[in-house]
Scaffold this active site. Structure first.
Site, PDB file in Angstrom:
ATOM      1  N   SER A 241      -4.714  -2.606   6.256  1.00  0.00           N
ATOM      2  CA  SER A 241      -6.142  -2.290   6.424  1.00  0.00           C
ATOM      3  C   SER A 241      -6.615  -1.636   5.141  1.00  0.00           C
ATOM      4  O   SER A 241      -5.847  -0.932   4.481  1.00  0.00           O
ATOM      5  CB  SER A 241      -6.359  -1.300   7.573  1.00  0.00           C
ATOM      6  OG  SER A 241      -7.715  -0.848   7.590  1.00  0.00           O
TER       7      SER A 241
ATOM      8  N   ARG B  85      -8.978   8.936  -2.407  1.00  0.00           N
ATOM      9  CA  ARG B  85      -8.833   9.965  -1.375  1.00  0.00           C
ATOM     10  C   ARG B  85      -8.615  11.325  -2.042  1.00  0.00           C
ATOM     11  O   ARG B  85      -8.246  11.425  -3.210  1.00  0.00           O
ATOM     12  CB  ARG B  85      -7.722   9.580  -0.399  1.00  0.00           C
ATOM     13  CG  ARG B  85      -8.241   8.547   0.590  1.00  0.00           C
ATOM     14  CD  ARG B  85      -7.195   8.025   1.538  1.00  0.00           C
ATOM     15  NE  ARG B  85      -6.437   6.922   0.965  1.00  0.00           N
ATOM     16  CZ  ARG B  85      -5.558   6.183   1.638  1.00  0.00           C
ATOM     17  NH1 ARG B  85      -5.319   6.430   2.904  1.00  0.00           N
ATOM     18  NH2 ARG B  85      -4.917   5.183   1.037  1.00  0.00           N
TER      19      ARG B  85
ATOM     20  N   VAL C  75      -3.489 -11.031   6.634  1.00  0.00           N
ATOM     21  CA  VAL C  75      -2.942 -11.001   8.012  1.00  0.00           C
ATOM     22  C   VAL C  75      -3.852 -11.709   9.008  1.00  0.00           C
ATOM     23  O   VAL C  75      -3.427 -11.984  10.131  1.00  0.00           O
ATOM     24  CB  VAL C  75      -2.652  -9.584   8.572  1.00  0.00           C
ATOM     25  CG1 VAL C  75      -1.405  -8.987   8.006  1.00  0.00           C
ATOM     26  CG2 VAL C  75      -3.817  -8.666   8.477  1.00  0.00           C
TER      27      VAL C  75
ATOM     28  N   TYR D 124      -2.905  -6.420  25.238  1.00  0.00           N
ATOM     29  CA  TYR D 124      -1.630  -7.158  25.115  1.00  0.00           C
ATOM     30  C   TYR D 124      -0.512  -6.432  25.869  1.00  0.00           C
ATOM     31  O   TYR D 124       0.399  -7.066  26.383  1.00  0.00           O
ATOM     32  CB  TYR D 124      -1.265  -7.376  23.641  1.00  0.00           C
ATOM     33  CG  TYR D 124      -1.864  -8.657  23.106  1.00  0.00           C
ATOM     34  CD1 TYR D 124      -3.234  -8.757  22.881  1.00  0.00           C
ATOM     35  CD2 TYR D 124      -1.073  -9.777  22.856  1.00  0.00           C
ATOM     36  CE1 TYR D 124      -3.802  -9.934  22.412  1.00  0.00           C
ATOM     37  CE2 TYR D 124      -1.633 -10.956  22.387  1.00  0.00           C
ATOM     38  CZ  TYR D 124      -2.995 -11.038  22.165  1.00  0.00           C
ATOM     39  OH  TYR D 124      -3.549 -12.210  21.713  1.00  0.00           O
TER      40      TYR D 124
ATOM     41  N   TYR E 251     -14.846   0.959   9.662  1.00  0.00           N
ATOM     42  CA  TYR E 251     -13.443   1.399   9.771  1.00  0.00           C
ATOM     43  C   TYR E 251     -13.179   1.985  11.151  1.00  0.00           C
ATOM     44  O   TYR E 251     -12.277   1.537  11.878  1.00  0.00           O
ATOM     45  CB  TYR E 251     -13.184   2.447   8.679  1.00  0.00           C
ATOM     46  CG  TYR E 251     -11.758   2.936   8.586  1.00  0.00           C
ATOM     47  CD1 TYR E 251     -10.729   2.088   8.177  1.00  0.00           C
ATOM     48  CD2 TYR E 251     -11.449   4.259   8.878  1.00  0.00           C
ATOM     49  CE1 TYR E 251      -9.424   2.564   8.070  1.00  0.00           C
ATOM     50  CE2 TYR E 251     -10.142   4.730   8.769  1.00  0.00           C
ATOM     51  CZ  TYR E 251      -9.137   3.879   8.364  1.00  0.00           C
ATOM     52  OH  TYR E 251      -7.838   4.345   8.253  1.00  0.00           O
TER      53      TYR E 251
ATOM     54  N   GLY F  52       0.819  -1.211   0.000  1.00  0.00           N
ATOM     55  CA  GLY F  52       0.000   0.000   0.000  1.00  0.00           C
ATOM     56  C   GLY F  52       0.850   1.257   0.000  1.00  0.00           C
ATOM     57  O   GLY F  52       2.084   1.208  -0.100  1.00  0.00           O
ATOM     58  N   PHE F  53       0.181   2.369   0.150  1.00  0.00           N
ATOM     59  CA  PHE F  53       0.822   3.688   0.086  1.00  0.00           C
ATOM     60  C   PHE F  53       1.876   3.847   1.195  1.00  0.00           C
ATOM     61  O   PHE F  53       3.076   4.017   0.916  1.00  0.00           O
ATOM     62  CB  PHE F  53      -0.303   4.738   0.195  1.00  0.00           C
ATOM     63  CG  PHE F  53       0.134   6.133   0.497  1.00  0.00           C
ATOM     64  CD1 PHE F  53       1.233   6.704  -0.128  1.00  0.00           C
ATOM     65  CD2 PHE F  53      -0.590   6.906   1.406  1.00  0.00           C
ATOM     66  CE1 PHE F  53       1.615   8.008   0.155  1.00  0.00           C
ATOM     67  CE2 PHE F  53      -0.222   8.210   1.689  1.00  0.00           C
ATOM     68  CZ  PHE F  53       0.889   8.752   1.070  1.00  0.00           C
TER      69      PHE F  53
END
Ligand code: NAD
Ligand code: UDP
Length: 317
Positions: free
Chosen positions: A79, A190, A57, A163, A149, A11-12
């Site tokens: 994501s 975007r 993932v 965690y 989201y 991704g970006f």
């Protein structure tokens, strides 16, 4: 040399970060399922230092894969991130930020590795205070197109908190505010990629709503430096930190600025405002300054000029 996992590597932000880490001499294992990322983003990475694994993932297989033994750091960036993508794949978006985040936290726990989780300014929803500091608890709608989201990023943060407190995993959570560069694909959806692509190709510049809503745009190099400082700095362990540029603009101001900097004849047109589109967004970055000695250095005009030049090359203009 460290062994570093970057999820969302195609991704970006992931591809930019991986290049940076490899240039610094580290070994990077990149994970991506290519749902919004593009393989061409990682084609140029030095093969000796970079391994690509095409996997979700959320997959159970990940934790059994010996390639992930002895890792030092995990940047968990995977994501769907553009509203265009996360609204088309809402259930996958929830999974990657929850199940995917548990997987990465387990990997960090197994390896005693540090982990940075890419959260978002969207956890503040449509904020009722400005600027937004990390202590603001947000104004998020569970019943709308952005909820998948926003709420899954919020739950991802909760897993990080657990965690950290239950198993002492060295987590850090970065709340990223709108970041841009020509690394955004032309069809990412975007606003900066849309406006620059439209201006350079003579298409109408599409402002949603009145354009009076605001965002604060950070150039990619500043954001990536913020990630690396968070990973390096022990002060960041167990912390949530905003990374963004606090200079706020209305979207109509951005449309005019892009039109001016590209010398474009494109018309600015107004389309309906998407549901739940936040009215304002501006980070308070005092915590990043205090804990990391980080602040952005690239003003929007400079960042936009770099972006426009690189998009021109990509578009063959
Ligand atoms: P991007 O869409 O360009 O990259 C995300 C990458 O994750 C893609 O390559 C995609 O294929 C991959 N991915 C998605 N689901 C996956 C899965 N289940 N398994 C493996 N890979 C998967 O987005 P980006 O702008 O680079 O964003 C990176 C991270 O930063 C995201 O977590 C995003 O939510 C967060 N973020 C970005 C911004 C921004 O302005 N760019 C702002 C806030 C938060
Ligand atoms: N936007 C716009 N035209 C576009 C794309 C986006 O006016 O072609 C607006 C959008 O409604 C929002 C802002 O620009 O108010 C930022 O949108 P983006 O999708 O980049 O990110 P967001 O911050 O909303 O997640």
């Amino acid at each position: 040399m460290k062994k570093i996992v970057v999820t969302g590597v195609a991704g970006f932000l992931g591809s930019h970060l991986a290049k940076d880490l490899i240039d610094q001499g580290h070994e990077v294992i990149g994970i991506d399922n290519l749902s919004s990322g593009k393989i061409k983003n990682i084609m140029e990475l030095n093969k000796k230092k970079f391994t690509f694994i095409n996997i979700d993932v959320c997959s159970d297989e990940l934790l059994l894969n010996p390639q992930f033994n002895n890792i030092d750091e995990i940047y968990h960036l995977a994501s769907l991130a553009s509203p265009k993508y996360y609204q088309a794949l809402p259930l996958e978006t929830i999974n990657v930020n929850t199940l995917g985040t548990i997987n990465m936290l387990e990997l960090a726990k197994q390896n005693r590795a540090k982990i940075l989780f890419a959260s978002t300014s969207e956890v503040y929803g449509d904020p009722e205070v400005s600027p937004q500091s990390e202590t603001y608890k947000g104004n998020v709608n569970t019943w709308g197109p952005r909820a998948c989201y926003d709420e899954s990023k919020r739950l991802g943060e909760v897993y990080c908190y657990l965690y950290y407190s239950l198993f002492q995993v060295k987590v850090r959570v970065v709340r990223i505010f709108n970041t841009y560069s020509a690394g955004l694909a032309n069809d990412d959806g975007r606003v900066i990629s849309n406006f620059v692509t439209q201006a350079l190709t003579g298409k109408d510049i599409t402002v949603y709503g009145s354009g009076e809503q605001t965002r604060s745009f950070c150039y990619v190099t500043d954001t990536i430096n913020g990630f690396k400082k968070m990973m390096e700095n022990e002060n960041a362990t167990g912390e949530i930190i905003n990374i963004g540029n606090p200079t706020e603009y209305t979207i109509i101001e951005i449309a005019h600025l892009v039109k001016k900097l590209t010398n474009s004849n494109s018309k600015i047109v107004f389309l309906p405002l998407p549901e739940d589109d936040p009215q304002q967004r501006k980070p308070n970055i005092q915590k990043a300054k205090r804990l990391l000695n980080w602040e952005p250095t690239v003003p929007i005009e400079e960042g936009l000029k770099l972006t426009i030049e690189m998009y021109k090359e990509k578009l063959g203009k």
